[in-house]
Design a protein around this motif. Structure first.
Motif, PDB file in Angstrom:
ATOM      1  N   LEU A 259       0.846  -1.183   0.000  1.00 22.45           N
ATOM      2  CA  LEU A 259       0.000   0.000   0.000  1.00 22.45           C
ATOM      3  C   LEU A 259       0.885   1.239   0.000  1.00 22.45           C
ATOM      4  CD1 LEU A 259      -2.876   1.226   0.337  1.00 22.45           C
ATOM      5  CD2 LEU A 259      -2.439   1.221   2.785  1.00 22.45           C
ATOM      6  N   ILE A 260       0.675   2.115  -0.965  1.00 21.29           N
ATOM      7  CA  ILE A 260       1.401   3.382  -1.008  1.00 21.29           C
ATOM      8  C   ILE A 260       0.533   4.417  -0.314  1.00 21.29           C
ATOM      9  CG2 ILE A 260       2.581   5.071  -2.434  1.00 21.29           C
ATOM     10  CD1 ILE A 260       3.739   2.258  -2.635  1.00 21.29           C
ATOM     11  N   ALA A 261       0.977   4.898   0.823  1.00 24.50           N
ATOM     12  CA  ALA A 261       0.160   5.765   1.675  1.00 24.50           C
ATOM     13  C   ALA A 261       0.220   7.212   1.207  1.00 24.50           C
ATOM     14  CB  ALA A 261       0.609   5.634   3.129  1.00 24.50           C
ATOM     15  N   THR A 262      -0.322   7.457   0.009  1.00 27.92           N
ATOM     16  CA  THR A 262      -0.391   8.825  -0.502  1.00 27.92           C
ATOM     17  C   THR A 262      -1.674   8.998  -1.296  1.00 27.92           C
ATOM     18  OG1 THR A 262       0.731  10.539  -1.801  1.00 27.92           O
ATOM     19  CG2 THR A 262       0.863   8.286  -2.637  1.00 27.92           C
ATOM     20  N   HIS A 263      -2.210  10.225  -1.286  1.00 25.85           N
ATOM     21  CA  HIS A 263      -3.350  10.596  -2.126  1.00 25.85           C
ATOM     22  C   HIS A 263      -2.887  11.449  -3.301  1.00 25.85           C
ATOM     23  CE1 HIS A 263      -5.504   9.291   1.469  1.00 25.85           C
ATOM     24  NE2 HIS A 263      -6.599   9.237   0.748  1.00 25.85           N
ATOM     25  N   ASN A 264      -1.584  11.631  -3.415  1.00 24.23           N
ATOM     26  CA  ASN A 264      -1.011  12.421  -4.499  1.00 24.23           C
ATOM     27  C   ASN A 264      -0.848  11.522  -5.721  1.00 24.23           C
ATOM     28  OD1 ASN A 264       1.092  13.517  -6.243  1.00 24.23           O
ATOM     29  ND2 ASN A 264       1.426  15.052  -4.655  1.00 24.23           N
ATOM     30  N   ALA A 265      -1.630  11.785  -6.764  1.00 26.44           N
ATOM     31  CA  ALA A 265      -1.617  10.922  -7.949  1.00 26.44           C
ATOM     32  C   ALA A 265      -0.246  10.902  -8.616  1.00 26.44           C
ATOM     33  CB  ALA A 265      -2.686  11.372  -8.941  1.00 26.44           C
ATOM     34  N   GLY A 266       0.434  12.039  -8.619  1.00 29.75           N
ATOM     35  CA  GLY A 266       1.753  12.109  -9.225  1.00 29.75           C
ATOM     36  C   GLY A 266       2.749  11.227  -8.500  1.00 29.75           C
ATOM     37  N   LYS A 267       2.734  11.295  -7.180  1.00 30.29           N
ATOM     38  CA  LYS A 267       3.640  10.447  -6.387  1.00 30.29           C
ATOM     39  C   LYS A 267       3.310   8.972  -6.577  1.00 30.29           C
ATOM     40  CE  LYS A 267       4.803  13.541  -2.522  1.00 30.29           C
ATOM     41  NZ  LYS A 267       4.744  13.696  -1.047  1.00 30.29           N
ATOM     42  N   LEU A 268       2.012   8.657  -6.624  1.00 24.83           N
ATOM     43  CA  LEU A 268       1.605   7.265  -6.775  1.00 24.83           C
ATOM     44  C   LEU A 268       2.083   6.713  -8.113  1.00 24.83           C
ATOM     45  CD1 LEU A 268       0.056   4.808  -5.727  1.00 24.83           C
ATOM     46  CD2 LEU A 268      -2.018   5.785  -6.721  1.00 24.83           C
ATOM     47  N   ASP A 269       1.897   7.485  -9.174  1.00 28.59           N
ATOM     48  CA  ASP A 269       2.352   7.044 -10.494  1.00 28.59           C
ATOM     49  C   ASP A 269       3.863   6.826 -10.508  1.00 28.59           C
ATOM     50  OD1 ASP A 269      -0.212   7.109 -11.475  1.00 28.59           O
ATOM     51  OD2 ASP A 269       0.006   9.049 -12.468  1.00 28.59           O
ATOM     52  N   GLU A 270       4.578   7.750  -9.857  1.00 25.44           N
ATOM     53  CA  GLU A 270       6.038   7.652  -9.813  1.00 25.44           C
ATOM     54  C   GLU A 270       6.472   6.397  -9.062  1.00 25.44           C
ATOM     55  OE1 GLU A 270       9.671  10.653  -8.508  1.00 25.44           O
ATOM     56  OE2 GLU A 270       7.666  11.484  -8.831  1.00 25.44           O
ATOM     57  N   MET A 271       5.834   6.148  -7.909  1.00 24.11           N
ATOM     58  CA  MET A 271       6.193   4.973  -7.121  1.00 24.11           C
ATOM     59  C   MET A 271       5.818   3.680  -7.853  1.00 24.11           C
ATOM     60  SD  MET A 271       7.749   6.040  -4.483  1.00 24.11           S
ATOM     61  CE  MET A 271       7.894   4.406  -3.823  1.00 24.11           C
ATOM     62  N   ARG A 272       4.670   3.701  -8.531  1.00 22.87           N
ATOM     63  CA  ARG A 272       4.249   2.510  -9.273  1.00 22.87           C
ATOM     64  C   ARG A 272       5.271   2.168 -10.355  1.00 22.87           C
ATOM     65  NH1 ARG A 272      -1.278   3.360  -9.847  1.00 22.87           N
ATOM     66  NH2 ARG A 272      -1.815   1.766  -8.345  1.00 22.87           N
ATOM     67  N   ALA A 273       5.756   3.203 -11.052  1.00 21.53           N
ATOM     68  CA  ALA A 273       6.751   2.984 -12.109  1.00 21.53           C
ATOM     69  C   ALA A 273       8.071   2.470 -11.533  1.00 21.53           C
ATOM     70  CB  ALA A 273       6.971   4.277 -12.881  1.00 21.53           C
ATOM     71  N   LEU A 274       8.463   3.009 -10.389  1.00 17.05           N
ATOM     72  CA  LEU A 274       9.731   2.621  -9.788  1.00 17.05           C
ATOM     73  C   LEU A 274       9.691   1.200  -9.220  1.00 17.05           C
ATOM     74  CD1 LEU A 274      10.510   6.005  -7.997  1.00 17.05           C
ATOM     75  CD2 LEU A 274      11.870   5.002  -9.833  1.00 17.05           C
TER      76      LEU A 274
ATOM     77  N   GLU B  78       2.488  -5.601  -6.561  1.00 15.73           N
ATOM     78  CA  GLU B  78       1.200  -4.959  -6.781  1.00 15.73           C
ATOM     79  C   GLU B  78       1.096  -3.739  -5.873  1.00 15.73           C
ATOM     80  OE1 GLU B  78      -3.607  -5.701  -6.262  1.00 15.73           O
ATOM     81  OE2 GLU B  78      -2.196  -7.314  -5.782  1.00 15.73           O
ATOM     82  N   VAL B  79       0.897  -2.585  -6.476  1.00 15.01           N
ATOM     83  CA  VAL B  79       0.840  -1.339  -5.727  1.00 15.01           C
ATOM     84  C   VAL B  79      -0.610  -0.878  -5.603  1.00 15.01           C
ATOM     85  CG1 VAL B  79       1.400   1.122  -5.864  1.00 15.01           C
ATOM     86  CG2 VAL B  79       3.164  -0.588  -6.319  1.00 15.01           C
ATOM     87  N   ILE B  80      -0.998  -0.534  -4.383  1.00 14.91           N
ATOM     88  CA  ILE B  80      -2.343  -0.040  -4.099  1.00 14.91           C
ATOM     89  C   ILE B  80      -2.210   1.362  -3.512  1.00 14.91           C
ATOM     90  CG2 ILE B  80      -4.473  -0.428  -2.801  1.00 14.91           C
ATOM     91  CD1 ILE B  80      -3.454  -3.395  -2.530  1.00 14.91           C
ATOM     92  N   GLY B  81      -2.964   2.310  -4.045  1.00  6.81           N
ATOM     93  CA  GLY B  81      -2.925   3.678  -3.529  1.00  6.81           C
ATOM     94  C   GLY B  81      -3.877   3.878  -2.367  1.00  6.81           C
ATOM     95  N   ALA B  82      -3.614   4.892  -1.557  1.00  5.30           N
ATOM     96  CA  ALA B  82      -4.450   5.163  -0.391  1.00  5.30           C
ATOM     97  C   ALA B  82      -5.890   5.484  -0.786  1.00  5.30           C
ATOM     98  CB  ALA B  82      -3.854   6.305   0.417  1.00  5.30           C
ATOM     99  N   ALA B  83      -6.069   6.211  -1.890  1.00  6.46           N
ATOM    100  CA  ALA B  83      -7.424   6.553  -2.337  1.00  6.46           C
ATOM    101  C   ALA B  83      -8.173   5.298  -2.771  1.00  6.46           C
ATOM    102  CB  ALA B  83      -7.368   7.564  -3.468  1.00  6.46           C
ATOM    103  N   GLU B  84      -7.475   4.401  -3.492  1.00  9.69           N
ATOM    104  CA  GLU B  84      -8.091   3.131  -3.918  1.00  9.69           C
ATOM    105  C   GLU B  84      -8.553   2.324  -2.715  1.00  9.69           C
ATOM    106  OE1 GLU B  84      -5.737   0.873  -6.933  1.00  9.69           O
ATOM    107  OE2 GLU B  84      -4.361   2.580  -6.724  1.00  9.69           O
ATOM    108  N   ALA B  85      -7.801   2.414  -1.621  1.00  6.87           N
ATOM    109  CA  ALA B  85      -8.127   1.660  -0.407  1.00  6.87           C
ATOM    110  C   ALA B  85      -9.164   2.381   0.450  1.00  6.87           C
ATOM    111  CB  ALA B  85      -6.862   1.409   0.410  1.00  6.87           C
TER     112      ALA B  85
END
Length: 202
Positions: A10-25, A32-39
């Motif tokens: 779980l990536i504990a951020t609501h920042n879409a830019g940060k989430l995309d960056e972390m998902r790519a990295l 499997e990466v899950i964003g805070a908003a998705e959760a």
């Protein structure tokens, strides 16, 4: 240092830019990466005056709410001539009451530098602190720093936040002018992730 053995994070951020960056990295690791908003998580109140403290608040809230291991990020830009500001208050400078306006935040940054006639180069650093936390409360901390300088006017429409006014050291483009792939090879977040990969994901 504890190794991460799971397949979901779980990536504990609501920042879409940060989430995309972390998902790519993290994609090359097959995680499997899950964003805070998705959760369906709300954003916790950040009450610390340092990046590590605020990152821990976000990670702990995410772990408690979901039972999943969580990776949180607290990051910002620290400007030498402003005694390190905005630092942990980087996002706060963009708050309007109706969402965040980083155009306004960048203008404030430049206005404050102009108000004190800060000399060139206006050196700054993007700083990222990652906290990887397990359900049992154990955590590992990883930090990345990208040195550079503040430039004006803003340049480029890529990236997010203050990227259009930050030119990394030894580069002629701002982060806002770089592609996601270019940025992900050198960003403060990429540097923190590299340390995490060499530690908990080795």
């Amino acid at each position: 240092m504890r190794r991460f053995e799971g397949q979901r994070l779980l990536i504990a951020t609501h920042n879409a830019g940060k989430l995309d960056e972390m998902r790519a990295l993290l994609a090359p690791r097959g995680i499997e990466v899950i964003g805070a908003a998705e959760a369906g998580l709300s954003e916790p109140v950040e009450t610390e005056d340092n990046f590590v403290g605020n990152a821990r608040i976000k990670a702990r809230a995410a772990v408690s709410a979901t039972g999943l291991p969580a990776l949180s990020d607290d990051s910002g830009i620290s400007i030498d001539a402003l005694d390190g500001a905005p630092g942990v208050y980087t996002a706060d400078w963009a708050e309007t009451g109706n969402g965040r306006d980083f155009g306004m935040a960048m203008q404030r940054t430049w206005d404050e530098l102009e108000a004190i006639s800060a000399p060139e180069p206006r050196n700054a650093q993007f700083r990222c602190t990652l906290v990887l936390m397990w359900p049992d409360g154990h955590d590992e901390v990883f930090e990345g720093v990208l040195p550079g300088r503040v430039v004006w006017p803003p340049r480029g429409a890529e990236g997010h936040g203050y990227d259009p006014i930050f030119m990394p050291e030894s580069h002629e483009l701002t982060l806002g002018e770089m592609s996601a792939d270019q940025k992900n090879t050198l960003s403060h977040r990429a540097r923190a992730v590299a340390k995490m990969m060499a530690g908990s994901f080795a």
